[in-house]
Design a protein around this motif. Sequence first.
Motif, PDB file in Angstrom:
ATOM      1  N   THR A  20      -1.930  -8.114 -11.248  1.00 11.02           N
ATOM      2  CA  THR A  20      -2.558  -9.004 -10.275  1.00 11.02           C
ATOM      3  C   THR A  20      -3.927  -8.486  -9.856  1.00 11.02           C
ATOM      4  O   THR A  20      -4.892  -9.250  -9.770  1.00 11.02           O
ATOM      5  N   SER A  21      -4.032  -7.184  -9.598  1.00 10.66           N
ATOM      6  CA  SER A  21      -5.326  -6.647  -9.177  1.00 10.66           C
ATOM      7  C   SER A  21      -6.360  -6.729 -10.290  1.00 10.66           C
ATOM      8  O   SER A  21      -7.542  -6.993 -10.029  1.00 10.66           O
ATOM      9  N   VAL A  22      -5.943  -6.542 -11.530  1.00  2.51           N
ATOM     10  CA  VAL A  22      -6.882  -6.676 -12.653  1.00  2.51           C
ATOM     11  C   VAL A  22      -7.351  -8.124 -12.775  1.00  2.51           C
ATOM     12  O   VAL A  22      -8.544  -8.389 -12.969  1.00  2.51           O
ATOM     13  N   MET A  33     -12.706 -11.862  -3.082  1.00  2.00           N
ATOM     14  CA  MET A  33     -11.959 -11.256  -4.188  1.00  2.00           C
ATOM     15  C   MET A  33     -11.781  -9.760  -3.968  1.00  2.00           C
ATOM     16  O   MET A  33     -10.728  -9.204  -4.261  1.00  2.00           O
ATOM     17  N   THR A  34     -12.807  -9.119  -3.436  1.00  2.89           N
ATOM     18  CA  THR A  34     -12.698  -7.693  -3.141  1.00  2.89           C
ATOM     19  C   THR A  34     -11.626  -7.454  -2.082  1.00  2.89           C
ATOM     20  O   THR A  34     -10.816  -6.533  -2.201  1.00  2.89           O
ATOM     21  N   GLY A  35     -11.598  -8.282  -1.066  1.00  2.00           N
ATOM     22  CA  GLY A  35     -10.559  -8.176  -0.044  1.00  2.00           C
ATOM     23  C   GLY A  35      -9.174  -8.409  -0.615  1.00  2.00           C
ATOM     24  O   GLY A  35      -8.216  -7.740  -0.232  1.00  2.00           O
ATOM     25  N   SER A  36      -9.076  -9.342  -1.551  1.00  4.52           N
ATOM     26  CA  SER A  36      -7.785  -9.613  -2.193  1.00  4.52           C
ATOM     27  C   SER A  36      -7.312  -8.417  -3.014  1.00  4.52           C
ATOM     28  O   SER A  36      -6.134  -8.058  -2.977  1.00  4.52           O
ATOM     29  N   VAL A  40      -3.910  -6.131  -2.407  1.00  2.00           N
ATOM     30  CA  VAL A  40      -2.942  -5.789  -3.454  1.00  2.00           C
ATOM     31  C   VAL A  40      -2.779  -4.272  -3.527  1.00  2.00           C
ATOM     32  O   VAL A  40      -1.670  -3.756  -3.676  1.00  2.00           O
ATOM     33  N   ALA A  41      -3.884  -3.543  -3.378  1.00  4.02           N
ATOM     34  CA  ALA A  41      -3.819  -2.080  -3.387  1.00  4.02           C
ATOM     35  C   ALA A  41      -2.998  -1.561  -2.201  1.00  4.02           C
ATOM     36  O   ALA A  41      -2.246  -0.587  -2.338  1.00  4.02           O
ATOM     37  N   LEU A  42      -3.116  -2.210  -1.059  1.00  5.53           N
ATOM     38  CA  LEU A  42      -2.304  -1.819   0.091  1.00  5.53           C
ATOM     39  C   LEU A  42      -0.827  -2.083  -0.174  1.00  5.53           C
ATOM     40  O   LEU A  42       0.036  -1.296   0.226  1.00  5.53           O
ATOM     41  N   GLY A  43      -0.535  -3.182  -0.851  1.00  2.83           N
ATOM     42  CA  GLY A  43       0.855  -3.458  -1.240  1.00  2.83           C
ATOM     43  C   GLY A  43       1.396  -2.396  -2.181  1.00  2.83           C
ATOM     44  O   GLY A  43       2.552  -1.969  -2.065  1.00  2.83           O
ATOM     45  N   LYS A  44       0.556  -1.955  -3.100  1.00  2.00           N
ATOM     46  CA  LYS A  44       0.976  -0.896  -4.021  1.00  2.00           C
ATOM     47  C   LYS A  44       1.215   0.415  -3.265  1.00  2.00           C
ATOM     48  O   LYS A  44       2.179   1.128  -3.553  1.00  2.00           O
ATOM     49  N   ALA A  45       0.357   0.728  -2.307  1.00  3.29           N
ATOM     50  CA  ALA A  45       0.535   1.950  -1.516  1.00  3.29           C
ATOM     51  C   ALA A  45       1.843   1.899  -0.729  1.00  3.29           C
ATOM     52  O   ALA A  45       2.577   2.889  -0.647  1.00  3.29           O
ATOM     53  N   TRP A  46       2.144   0.744  -0.157  1.00  4.23           N
ATOM     54  CA  TRP A  46       3.395   0.582   0.579  1.00  4.23           C
ATOM     55  C   TRP A  46       4.590   0.745  -0.359  1.00  4.23           C
ATOM     56  O   TRP A  46       5.572   1.423  -0.016  1.00  4.23           O
ATOM     57  N   LEU A  47       4.513   0.156  -1.533  1.00  2.00           N
ATOM     58  CA  LEU A  47       5.615   0.245  -2.492  1.00  2.00           C
ATOM     59  C   LEU A  47       5.825   1.685  -2.957  1.00  2.00           C
ATOM     60  O   LEU A  47       6.962   2.141  -3.095  1.00  2.00           O
ATOM     61  N   ILE A  48       4.743   2.409  -3.176  1.00  2.00           N
ATOM     62  CA  ILE A  48       4.861   3.815  -3.583  1.00  2.00           C
ATOM     63  C   ILE A  48       5.480   4.643  -2.458  1.00  2.00           C
ATOM     64  O   ILE A  48       6.391   5.441  -2.691  1.00  2.00           O
ATOM     65  N   ALA A  49       5.006   4.435  -1.223  1.00  2.00           N
ATOM     66  CA  ALA A  49       5.511   5.235  -0.100  1.00  2.00           C
ATOM     67  C   ALA A  49       6.973   4.939   0.190  1.00  2.00           C
ATOM     68  O   ALA A  49       7.784   5.852   0.360  1.00  2.00           O
ATOM     69  N   ASP A  50       7.325   3.672   0.255  1.00  2.00           N
ATOM     70  CA  ASP A  50       8.700   3.319   0.615  1.00  2.00           C
ATOM     71  C   ASP A  50       9.659   3.360  -0.563  1.00  2.00           C
ATOM     72  O   ASP A  50      10.833   3.666  -0.391  1.00  2.00           O
TER      73      ASP A  50
END
Length: 84
Positions: A20-22, A33-36, A40-50
């Motif tokens: 999705t980010s690509v 688009m940069t904000g989007s 997505v990067a914040l979602g990935k960080a949350w998924l990695i942490a949790d």
Amino acid sequence: MSTSNTLILCWLGLAALSVTSVQLGNAGATLLMTGSVLLVALGKAWLIADGFMELRHAPRMWRWLLLSWPVVLAAGVLLALLFS
């Protein structure tokens, strides 16, 4: 759910978020688009942490610290783009 199933689902989620980010990055270089991509990067960080690091049941301070750092970085990137 077993640990291996959780990790497989986390891996699939990270793969989907990476694709999705690509795709969002290829869509254009606008601020939206940069904000989007950053969201997505914040979602990935949350998924990695949790998911991978299993901080869901960790003390609140550790979870808060690890989840707030990507938010600070994303805000810094957005501010740098706004003022450049």
